[in-house]
Design an enzyme around this catalytic site. Structure first.
Site, mmCIF file in Angstrom:
data_model
loop_
_atom_site.group_PDB
_atom_site.id
_atom_site.type_symbol
_atom_site.label_atom_id
_atom_site.label_comp_id
_atom_site.label_asym_id
_atom_site.label_seq_id
_atom_site.Cartn_x
_atom_site.Cartn_y
_atom_site.Cartn_z
ATOM 1 N N GLU A 87 7.411 -16.292 -8.512
ATOM 2 C CA GLU A 87 6.869 -14.942 -8.319
ATOM 3 C C GLU A 87 6.425 -14.278 -9.604
ATOM 4 O OE1 GLU A 87 8.927 -12.247 -5.105
ATOM 5 O OE2 GLU A 87 10.404 -13.256 -6.342
ATOM 6 N N LYS A 103 12.155 -16.843 -7.620
ATOM 7 C CA LYS A 103 12.047 -15.820 -8.679
ATOM 8 C C LYS A 103 11.089 -16.301 -9.761
ATOM 9 C CE LYS A 103 13.227 -13.126 -7.235
ATOM 10 N NZ LYS A 103 13.770 -12.566 -6.051
ATOM 11 N N ARG A 150 4.056 -0.742 -4.654
ATOM 12 C CA ARG A 150 3.703 -1.132 -3.287
ATOM 13 C C ARG A 150 2.290 -1.687 -3.189
ATOM 14 N NH1 ARG A 150 7.055 1.687 0.870
ATOM 15 N NH2 ARG A 150 5.475 0.876 2.239
ATOM 16 N N TRP A 173 -2.998 -2.628 -1.580
ATOM 17 C CA TRP A 173 -2.752 -4.065 -1.658
ATOM 18 C C TRP A 173 -3.677 -4.655 -0.603
ATOM 19 C CZ3 TRP A 173 -1.152 -7.956 1.636
ATOM 20 C CH2 TRP A 173 -0.724 -9.155 1.021
ATOM 21 N N LYS A 228 5.686 -4.829 -3.202
ATOM 22 C CA LYS A 228 7.013 -4.599 -2.623
ATOM 23 C C LYS A 228 6.831 -4.181 -1.170
ATOM 24 C CE LYS A 228 11.383 -4.155 -3.972
ATOM 25 N NZ LYS A 228 12.040 -5.391 -4.419
ATOM 26 N N HIS A 261 15.368 -38.357 -1.929
ATOM 27 C CA HIS A 261 14.529 -38.655 -0.763
ATOM 28 C C HIS A 261 13.085 -38.195 -0.966
ATOM 29 C CE1 HIS A 261 18.090 -39.932 1.403
ATOM 30 N NE2 HIS A 261 18.694 -38.865 0.885
ATOM 31 N N CYS A 319 0.853 -1.189 0.000
ATOM 32 C CA CYS A 319 0.000 0.000 0.000
ATOM 33 C C CYS A 319 0.890 1.241 0.000
ATOM 34 C CB CYS A 319 -0.942 0.086 1.176
ATOM 35 S SG CYS A 319 -2.122 -1.241 1.290
ATOM 36 N N GLU A 370 16.436 -19.487 -4.304
ATOM 37 C CA GLU A 370 16.160 -18.144 -4.822
ATOM 38 C C GLU A 370 15.751 -18.204 -6.301
ATOM 39 O OE1 GLU A 370 15.496 -15.357 -3.721
ATOM 40 O OE2 GLU A 370 15.964 -13.917 -5.283
ATOM 41 N N ASN A 377 -2.332 2.733 5.814
ATOM 42 C CA ASN A 377 -1.520 1.532 5.603
ATOM 43 C C ASN A 377 -1.414 0.811 6.940
ATOM 44 O OD1 ASN A 377 -1.035 2.307 3.024
ATOM 45 N ND2 ASN A 377 1.146 2.757 3.318
ATOM 46 N N GLY A 378 -1.370 -0.505 6.909
ATOM 47 C CA GLY A 378 -1.244 -1.262 8.156
ATOM 48 C C GLY A 378 -2.494 -2.094 8.380
HETATM 49 C C1 F6R Z 1 11.171 -11.683 -3.444
HETATM 50 C C2 F6R Z 1 11.022 -10.562 -2.564
HETATM 51 C C3 F6R Z 1 10.549 -10.814 -1.186
HETATM 52 C C4 F6R Z 1 11.368 -9.981 -0.203
HETATM 53 C C5 F6R Z 1 10.823 -10.130 1.216
HETATM 54 C C6 F6R Z 1 11.665 -9.380 2.215
HETATM 55 O O1 F6R Z 1 11.595 -11.304 -4.714
HETATM 56 O O2 F6R Z 1 11.261 -9.447 -2.937
HETATM 57 O O3 F6R Z 1 10.593 -12.166 -0.863
HETATM 58 O O4 F6R Z 1 12.697 -10.402 -0.266
HETATM 59 O O5 F6R Z 1 9.511 -9.656 1.254
HETATM 60 O O6 F6R Z 1 11.735 -8.030 1.894
HETATM 61 P P1 F6R Z 1 12.840 -7.097 2.510
HETATM 62 O O7 F6R Z 1 14.149 -7.539 1.990
HETATM 63 O O8 F6R Z 1 12.465 -5.725 2.053
HETATM 64 O O9 F6R Z 1 12.757 -7.235 3.999
#
Ligand code: F6R
Length: 597
Positions: free
Chosen positions: A477, A474, A27, A74, A592, A493, A2, A470, A100-101
């Site tokens: 996502e 990726k 966001r 969001w 984000k 396993h 948000c 990772e 937000n929150g």
């Molecule tokens: C994946 C991604 C998320 C962040 C996670 C932590 O691509 O971006 O998994 O890594 O939400 O975010 P930060 O690093 O901002 O604490």
């Protein structure tokens, strides 16, 4: 998660609010809204979907106002639709709130307010706040906000305007909020990217603070009424850094920025046979390290464990921040708690940090001035520049580079000697990454084979097992294709049952002691018809024979191999998702900076 923007000044508020929302879209992008005060009335426009829908609606309006608030959402409570979009009103449309929150006690407050006759129209927790402000409003907006937020349990970053006063009120607990200070104008934003176009002078509101902005300026107080004189800070990055600069997506731009981002993370930190970090503790006293983080940052934490145990020899534990705080972690005075976060605002990571009071803490953070960066005792900033793409890329490699620096620093402090070979090699990583980026077209072609895949396995060992995790994250996502990361030897396993002729398996194979073992794992996959793509630093006839595609990366020391291996996996995710027509910068359901628990 948000985004909030607010404006009070002499310019027209609507274009400023709208451009701020566009910059904050990463966001949250399920709905957006704007409210301005015009001739004593609140005029609100909301739209489900991306900000462009709202922008198109606003083009049809002629709004003349110098004060307003806006929000990109969001969804947490309530579906994404116009009713649930912010701003929210009180019963008489005199008060508008963006929030937000999460208001954790909203059900109880809702019952109370409805008993008193308030009409609550949305499914959100946020609307409660506008009705509480209405309940307490007796001619002073700031006072009413103060009384309302005292009843809230949970987190809030909020901005409020009303018809009765030419004021903008903002308050924060647990959800980031900044004030941007310009000549004759003040902005409110949940992060600086929303307002950097207009001012680089900002004040970070702390938890339990309230700011009141009027034509005569701004004042900040604590929620218990004490006046506060927060410092103005200058934001060092520029508008160019948050633009796509010719790339189709921020994700691709940020993948390509990695050589520069890592060079920035290392700049000035390896000098005169020393590692220079602003660390305020006695390294010799540290007997255990605990690293906590979420998501991609948690993957870099896992790499950190390998590095710290191998290079420094200090036992290191890694925990998901969301789990760490809800178990009973044993943390002693001589331990070091390392928190890793790109945004520095992730709610679970912040909560984990706040849980621990008795030991040294160190943050590895990208976002300068963020809450976590202000609450840790020592810190390493990544200096990767703003990361806008929802899928983290350059922050991940910069975190890993910073963890190598941390390990080298601790080793040097404890033993009195710098590991010169590794530190010199670390400085060559930007050019090594560039050589992989130069193969982007080939990687794109290989990626086309994966566009119809339903499942993938990513297999790596040792320090490259987190790279497999990772790589799989990726892909999930941004392409919505199911993928799992596994330690290669664990495949036998269980996951081996998944392998058939439709299954692609991506192997990360580096020279070194387990090279032969991982080749055996490849044989096992091939014997069951699995299709292999290999990322390797080694020219090897067996690898060529077993793999349908091979991506060759520069050979580096094991400690640095995650930094080169992840880059092709990031590119694969990007190219598969784009080939499937997905807007990788706005993958569904994600946003984000996860500022709710
Ligand atoms: C994946 C991604 C998320 C962040 C996670 C932590 O691509 O971006 O998994 O890594 O939400 O975010 P930060 O690093 O901002 O604490």
């Amino acid at each position: 998660m948000c985004g909030i923007v607010g404006y009070l000044g002499k310019k027209s508020a609507t274009p400023i609010l709208l451009s701020g929302l566009k910059r904050l879209e990463y966001r949250g992008y399920d709905s957006a809204g704007i409210c301005v005060l015009e001739n004593g009335a609140l005029r609100t426009f909301k739209k489900e979907g991306p900000i462009q829908m709202l922008a198109t609606e606003l083009e049809k309006q002629s709004l003349d106002s110098q004060i307003g608030i806006a929000h990109t959402r969001w969804a947490t409570h309530g579906r994404p639709n116009e009713i649930n979009a912010h701003p929210h009103y009180d019963c008489h449309h005199n008060i508008a709130v963006v929030h937000n929150g999460i208001v954790e006690n909203f059900e109880g407050l809702k019952i109370l307010l409805e008993k008193e006759g308030h009409k609550i129209v949305s499914e959100t927790d946020s609307e409660i706040i506008s009705h509480l402000i209405e309940k307490f409003y007796k001619g002073n907006l700031e006072q009413a906000v103060l009384e309302a937020v005292r009843l809230l349990e949970g987190t809030f970053g909020l901005a409020v305007i009303s018809t009765s006063e030419n004021k903008l009120v903002a308050a924060r607990r647990g959800s980031p909020l900044i004030l941007g200070i310009g000549p004759d104008e003040v902005f409110i934003a949940s992060d600086a990217s929303a307002i950097i176009e207009y001012t680089n002078q900002v004040i970070y509101l702390e938890d339990n603070e309230i700011a009141t902005i009027s034509e005569s300026g701004y004042k900040i107080e604590s929620l218990d009424g004490h006046s506060i004189n927060n410092q103005i800070t200058e934001i060092k990055w520029t508008i160019e850094e948050i633009e796509k600069s010719g790339f189709e997506h921020f994700m691709l731009k940020e993948i390509f920025e990695q050589p520069k981002a890592i060079a920035n993370a290392l700049r000035g930190r390896i000098k005169d046979d020393k590692i220079k970090l602003s660390v305020n503790f006695d390294s010799k006293k540290i007997d255990k390290i605990i690293i906590t983080a979420c998501g991609t940052s948690w993957h870099s934490a896992l790499i950190g464990k390998y590095l710290l145990e191998k290079i420094v020899g200090i036992p290191t534990e890694v925990d998901y921040a969301s789990e760490f705080r809800y178990r009973s972690p044993i943390v002693r005075e001589n331990n070091l708690l390392v928190v890793i976060s790109q945004s520095g605002e992730t709610a679970d990571t912040l909560a984990a940090l706040r849980e621990i009071k008795n030991c040294e803490t160190l943050g590895i953070i990208n976002s300068v001035g963020s809450t976590i960066s202000r609450e840790v005792k020592s810190g390493i900033y990544l200096h990767a520049g703003p990361e806008i793409g929802v899928a983290s890329t350059k922050a991940f490699t910069s975190q890993v580079a910073s963890l190598v620096l941390l390990a080298l620093y601790l080793k040097e402090q404890i033993s009195g000697q710098l590991d010169k070979d590794l530190s010199v090699e670390l400085l060559t990583i930007p050019e090594k990454i560039q050589s992989i980026l130069d193969q982007a077209e080939t990687i794109k072609e290989i990626s086309q084979n994966l566009v119809n895949a339903k499942n993938l396995l990513y297999l790596g060992r040792g320090i490259n097992f987190p790279v497999a995790l990772e790589g799989a994250l990726k892909l999930k996502e941004v392409s919505y294709i199911h993928a799992e990361g596994y330690p290669a030897a664990e495949m036998k396993h269980g996951p081996i049952a998944l392998i058939d002729k439709n299954m692609f398996v991506i192997f990360i194979v580096n020279h070194g002691p387990i090279f032969e073992k991982i080749i055996s794992n490849m044989q096992e996959v091939q014997a069951r018809g699995g299709r292999i793509i290999t990322i390797t630093d080694t020219k090897d006839a067996t690898i060529e024979k077993l793999s349908e595609f091979v991506i060759t990366v520069p050979s580096v020391s094991e400690e640095l191999s995650p930094l080169v291996n992840i880059v092709s996996l990031q590119l694969i995710s990007y190219y598969v998702a784009s080939a499937n027509g997905i807007n990788v910068d706005k993958p569904r359901n994600l946003a984000k900076s996860v500022t709710v628990e």
